[in-house]
Design a protein around this motif. Structure first.
Motif, short mmCIF file in Angstrom:
data_model
loop_
_atom_site.label_atom_id
_atom_site.label_comp_id
_atom_site.label_asym_id
_atom_site.label_seq_id
_atom_site.Cartn_x
_atom_site.Cartn_y
_atom_site.Cartn_z
N LYS A 197 -4.82 -9.49 4.81
CA LYS A 197 -5.06 -8.36 5.72
C LYS A 197 -4.88 -8.79 7.17
CE LYS A 197 -8.60 -4.89 6.82
NZ LYS A 197 -9.97 -4.41 6.49
N GLN A 198 -5.45 -9.96 7.52
CA GLN A 198 -5.34 -10.45 8.89
C GLN A 198 -3.89 -10.79 9.23
OE1 GLN A 198 -7.76 -10.38 11.16
NE2 GLN A 198 -9.01 -9.45 9.54
N LEU A 199 -3.18 -11.39 8.28
CA LEU A 199 -1.77 -11.73 8.50
C LEU A 199 -0.94 -10.47 8.65
CD1 LEU A 199 -1.35 -14.66 5.95
CD2 LEU A 199 -1.33 -14.82 8.45
N PRO A 223 4.15 -11.47 -6.51
CA PRO A 223 3.72 -10.11 -6.88
C PRO A 223 2.27 -9.82 -6.50
CG PRO A 223 5.01 -11.06 -8.65
CD PRO A 223 4.78 -12.16 -7.66
N SER A 224 1.42 -10.87 -6.53
CA SER A 224 0.01 -10.69 -6.14
C SER A 224 -0.09 -10.37 -4.65
CB SER A 224 -0.80 -11.95 -6.45
OG SER A 224 -0.89 -12.18 -7.83
N VAL A 225 0.74 -11.02 -3.85
CA VAL A 225 0.75 -10.73 -2.42
C VAL A 225 1.13 -9.28 -2.18
CG1 VAL A 225 1.79 -11.27 -0.19
CG2 VAL A 225 1.30 -13.11 -1.80
N TYR A 226 2.20 -8.84 -2.86
CA TYR A 226 2.63 -7.44 -2.71
C TYR A 226 1.54 -6.49 -3.19
CZ TYR A 226 7.44 -8.84 -1.64
OH TYR A 226 8.56 -9.37 -1.05
N ARG A 227 0.83 -6.86 -4.28
CA ARG A 227 -0.23 -6.01 -4.82
C ARG A 227 -1.38 -5.89 -3.82
NH1 ARG A 227 -1.19 -8.67 -8.92
NH2 ARG A 227 -3.25 -9.58 -8.55
N TYR A 228 -1.75 -7.01 -3.21
CA TYR A 228 -2.82 -7.00 -2.22
C TYR A 228 -2.42 -6.17 -0.99
CZ TYR A 228 -5.06 -10.77 -4.87
OH TYR A 228 -5.67 -11.52 -5.85
N LEU A 229 -1.15 -6.28 -0.60
CA LEU A 229 -0.67 -5.51 0.55
C LEU A 229 -0.74 -4.00 0.27
CD1 LEU A 229 2.43 -7.62 1.67
CD2 LEU A 229 0.36 -7.18 3.00
N LYS A 230 -0.43 -3.62 -0.97
CA LYS A 230 -0.54 -2.21 -1.35
C LYS A 230 -2.00 -1.75 -1.32
CE LYS A 230 3.62 -1.76 -4.21
NZ LYS A 230 4.15 -1.48 -5.58
N MET A 231 -2.90 -2.62 -1.77
CA MET A 231 -4.34 -2.30 -1.76
C MET A 231 -4.82 -2.11 -0.32
SD MET A 231 -5.64 -5.07 -4.62
CE MET A 231 -7.34 -4.93 -4.12
N ILE A 232 -4.37 -3.01 0.57
CA ILE A 232 -4.75 -2.94 1.98
C ILE A 232 -4.22 -1.65 2.61
CG2 ILE A 232 -4.42 -4.01 4.24
CD1 ILE A 232 -4.30 -6.72 2.67
#
Length: 237
Positions: A197-199, A223-232
């Motif tokens: 989120k900070q990045l 894919p986990s990074v992309y998933r977290y970005l979608k959640m954010i």
């Protein structure tokens, strides 16, 4: 005229300007052209790069990414006289001019970084000389006040600080709290999400290869990074 062709003409013009300014201003001034493209922003041209050690195709700094993310260019045409630090710790003064198209969208940044180290050394040498002479005349002179005169003149608050890096990994490390980057500490999922989120707030994912670099840093899959970005992104709505 085709929009892509027009942008190329503008960028080519500024590339020549980088070379020109580098020669006119001299070796104490580093001149950099940042090219802004969707999902891939990088150094397109640079003169006197011995100052920061950066090269063509190097990623943007955390500060440049933040200005992009915050859309600083919509309210200002340029930002001047901010403090910066090279990888070796040398302090410089930077200024950035925003290059915009006809729709006021950012397509580039022209940055000039001034290495003041030589000037500071000369100033300090002169102050040391004056201090010695005054001490010989009157030992009661406040030596501390004299020796720190140059420093005191620069004690105004500096809200903008830039750290120069030549790789995405270094840019990420300049943004993330060092305590989170200890390989011996297992981060919880919420901590990883907070880091991403900070990045994201700092615009790191506008750099090509940032997702894979962050995935490796946090020991998770891309894919986990992309998933977290979608959640954010979903939480913002």
């Amino acid at each position: 005229m085709n929009k892509k062709v027009k942008k190329k003409e503008i960028i080519d013009h500024y590339k020549k300007l980088v070379e020109f300014l580098g020669k006119v201003l001299g070796e104490n001034y580093e001149v950099i052209l940042h090219i802004i493209e969707k999902g891939n922003s990088y150094v397109g041209a640079i003169a006197n790069n011995h100052i920061s050690g950066r090269t063509v195709n190097a990623p943007l700094t955390g500060l440049a990414l933040k200005m992009m993310k915050d859309k600083t260019y919509l309210d200002k045409d340029y930002v001047t006289n901010y403090k910066g630090f090279t990888k070796l710790g040398a302090e410089i003064r930077g200024s950035t001019y925003f290059i915009k198209d006809e729709n006021n969208e950012l397509i580039g940044m022209l940055c000039i970084n001034f290495d003041s180290s030589k000037h500071k050394k000369i100033t300090n040498d002169i102050l040391d000389l004056v201090q010695t002479q005054l001490h010989m005349i009157s030992p009661m002179v406040d030596e501390t006040a004299i020796s720190n005169k140059a420093e005191k003149e620069e004690l105004h608050d500096q809200e903008i600080i830039e750290y120069f890096s030549d790789s995405i990994k270094e840019v990420v490390h300049s943004i993330v709290d060092p305590s989170f980057l200890n390989p011996n500490i297992a981060l919880k999922q919420e901590q990883k999400i907070e880091i991403i989120k900070q990045l994201s707030k700092k615009g790191i994912f506008q750099l090509k290869g940032a997702v894979s670099e962050v995935a490796e840093l946090l020991n998770i899959s891309e894919p986990s990074v992309y998933r977290y970005l979608k959640m954010i992104d979903k939480d913002k709505r």
